[in-house]
Design an enzyme around this catalytic site. Structure first.
Site, PDB file in Angstrom:
ATOM      1  N   GLY A 187      56.210 112.976  58.574  1.00 30.59           N
ATOM      2  CA  GLY A 187      55.271 111.876  58.816  1.00 30.59           C
ATOM      3  C   GLY A 187      54.742 111.270  57.531  1.00 30.59           C
ATOM      4  N   SER A 188      55.655 110.872  56.657  1.00 27.35           N
ATOM      5  CA  SER A 188      55.238 110.454  55.309  1.00 27.35           C
ATOM      6  C   SER A 188      55.442 108.975  55.019  1.00 27.35           C
ATOM      7  CB  SER A 188      55.997 111.285  54.265  1.00 27.35           C
ATOM      8  OG  SER A 188      57.376 111.360  54.556  1.00 27.35           O
ATOM      9  N   THR A 189      55.424 108.141  56.049  1.00 32.07           N
ATOM     10  CA  THR A 189      55.613 106.707  55.811  1.00 32.07           C
ATOM     11  C   THR A 189      54.300 105.960  55.605  1.00 32.07           C
ATOM     12  OG1 THR A 189      55.659 106.264  58.193  1.00 32.07           O
ATOM     13  CG2 THR A 189      57.779 106.635  57.098  1.00 32.07           C
ATOM     14  N   GLY A 197      49.625 106.530  55.034  1.00 33.20           N
ATOM     15  CA  GLY A 197      48.438 107.370  54.965  1.00 33.20           C
ATOM     16  C   GLY A 197      48.541 108.573  54.056  1.00 33.20           C
ATOM     17  N   ILE A 198      48.002 109.708  54.512  1.00 38.18           N
ATOM     18  CA  ILE A 198      47.982 110.925  53.716  1.00 38.18           C
ATOM     19  C   ILE A 198      49.401 111.375  53.399  1.00 38.18           C
ATOM     20  CG2 ILE A 198      47.388 113.377  53.762  1.00 38.18           C
ATOM     21  CD1 ILE A 198      44.862 112.641  55.347  1.00 38.18           C
ATOM     22  N   GLY A 199      50.301 111.291  54.362  1.00 39.04           N
ATOM     23  CA  GLY A 199      51.674 111.721  54.141  1.00 39.04           C
ATOM     24  C   GLY A 199      52.363 110.948  53.036  1.00 39.04           C
ATOM     25  N   SER A 202      42.624 119.999  59.661  1.00 38.90           N
ATOM     26  CA  SER A 202      41.516 119.040  59.604  1.00 38.90           C
ATOM     27  C   SER A 202      40.198 119.786  59.698  1.00 38.90           C
ATOM     28  CB  SER A 202      41.622 118.041  60.760  1.00 38.90           C
ATOM     29  OG  SER A 202      40.443 117.283  60.902  1.00 38.90           O
ATOM     30  N   TYR A 206      42.753 116.678  70.033  1.00 43.67           N
ATOM     31  CA  TYR A 206      43.130 116.617  68.620  1.00 43.67           C
ATOM     32  C   TYR A 206      42.604 117.838  67.876  1.00 43.67           C
ATOM     33  CZ  TYR A 206      42.863 115.185  63.707  1.00 43.67           C
ATOM     34  OH  TYR A 206      42.962 115.142  62.336  1.00 43.67           O
TER      35      TYR A 206
END
Length: 264
Positions: free
Chosen positions: A14-16, A18-20, A141, A154
């Site tokens: 999930g690195s496309t 934000g944090i990723g 988180s 979540y």
């Protein structure tokens, strides 16, 4: 401290955005070859171009695959057979009242937030053990410790990641592979920014004012009194990926701006 990850390959799920995306850029800057992952080819290519615009010499591999599914994970395994560093970052969130969350939504959150990390760790960690060196990280988180009533599903998945992280760390004791969880607090990521922008438009106020009000009203224990940046979270991950972090394992490290009122 000079962190060098040259000769290491890192996968960031999930690195496309934000944090990723910030983690991928940070690892690439430290010299690692980084696997960029997202659900669509377009998003993956966009992320690669973004990183290369800042780091022209970055070594990047793009893999479009939905890692919340077994088919998607298998596609990644076929394309990337080895990893030295695994950052389980893929995750979703959505505010919703507990009594309105369906069985299907609960299952979807677990598939994305938990099972993607389980599958990837189960596949790549044994190779790290053979090499007697490796780094596995789970992006949890502060909501894992302080379950938000506005999105219990979540928070529950993020608590589950803490259990998986600690359990895997103990499973790999003495192997040279470290396993840790990172707990961001409220962070100005793409998803959170869009969420605030939408709320600001609905309320007819500025997004910056809304962010300040959110911290004051919803995270009043914040010590930094602001949202963290994605780069601040990424810095912790880059350190944990380094050789210098060899004695840090089985830990849950907070980058929450002091939101969690705990000494340890």
């Amino acid at each position: 401290m000079n962190i060098s990850l040259h000769g290491k390959r890192a996968i960031v799920s999930g690195s496309t955005a934000g944090i990723g995306l910030a983690i991928a850029a940070g690892l690439a800057e430290a010299g690692a070859e980084v696997v960029i992952n997202g659900r669509t080819e377009g998003r993956v290519l966009q992320a690669i171009k973004h990183i290369q615009s800042k780091l022209p010499g970055a070594k990047l591999i793009g893999v479009a695959a939905d890692l919340s599914t077994l088919d998607g994970a298998s596609r990644l395994f076929a394309r990337v057979t080895r990893a030295d560093i695994l950052v389980n970052n893929l995750g979703i969130f959505a505010p919703k009242a507990f009594f309105d969350i369906s069985d299907e939504e609960w299952q979807h959150f677990f598939d994305v937030n938990v099972m993607s990390a389980v599958r990837l760790s189960r596949h790549y960690a044994p190779q790290m053990v053979t090499a007697q060196w490796g780094r596995v990280m789970f992006l949890s988180s502060e909501s894992a410790l302080q379950i938000p009533t506005e999105m219990v599903h979540y928070g529950t998945t993020k608590t589950a990641l803490l259990a998986v992280s600690r359990g895997l760390a103990e499973t790999l004791a003495g192997t040279g592979v470290t396993v840790n969880a990172v707990l961001p607090g409220p962070t100005r990521s793409e998803g959170v920014g869009s969420f605030f922008q939408q709320m600001a438009e609905e309320k007819g106020v500025g997004s910056e004012a809304l962010e300040r009000d959110f911290i004051t009203e919803n995270r009043p224990t914040s010590i930094i009194r602001r949202l963290a940046t994605v780069e601040e979270v990424a810095n912790m991950v880059v350190y944990l990926a380094s050789r210098q972090a060899s004695a840090t394992t089985g830990a849950a490290l907070r980058v929450d701006g002091g939101v969690v009122r705990a000494i340890a």
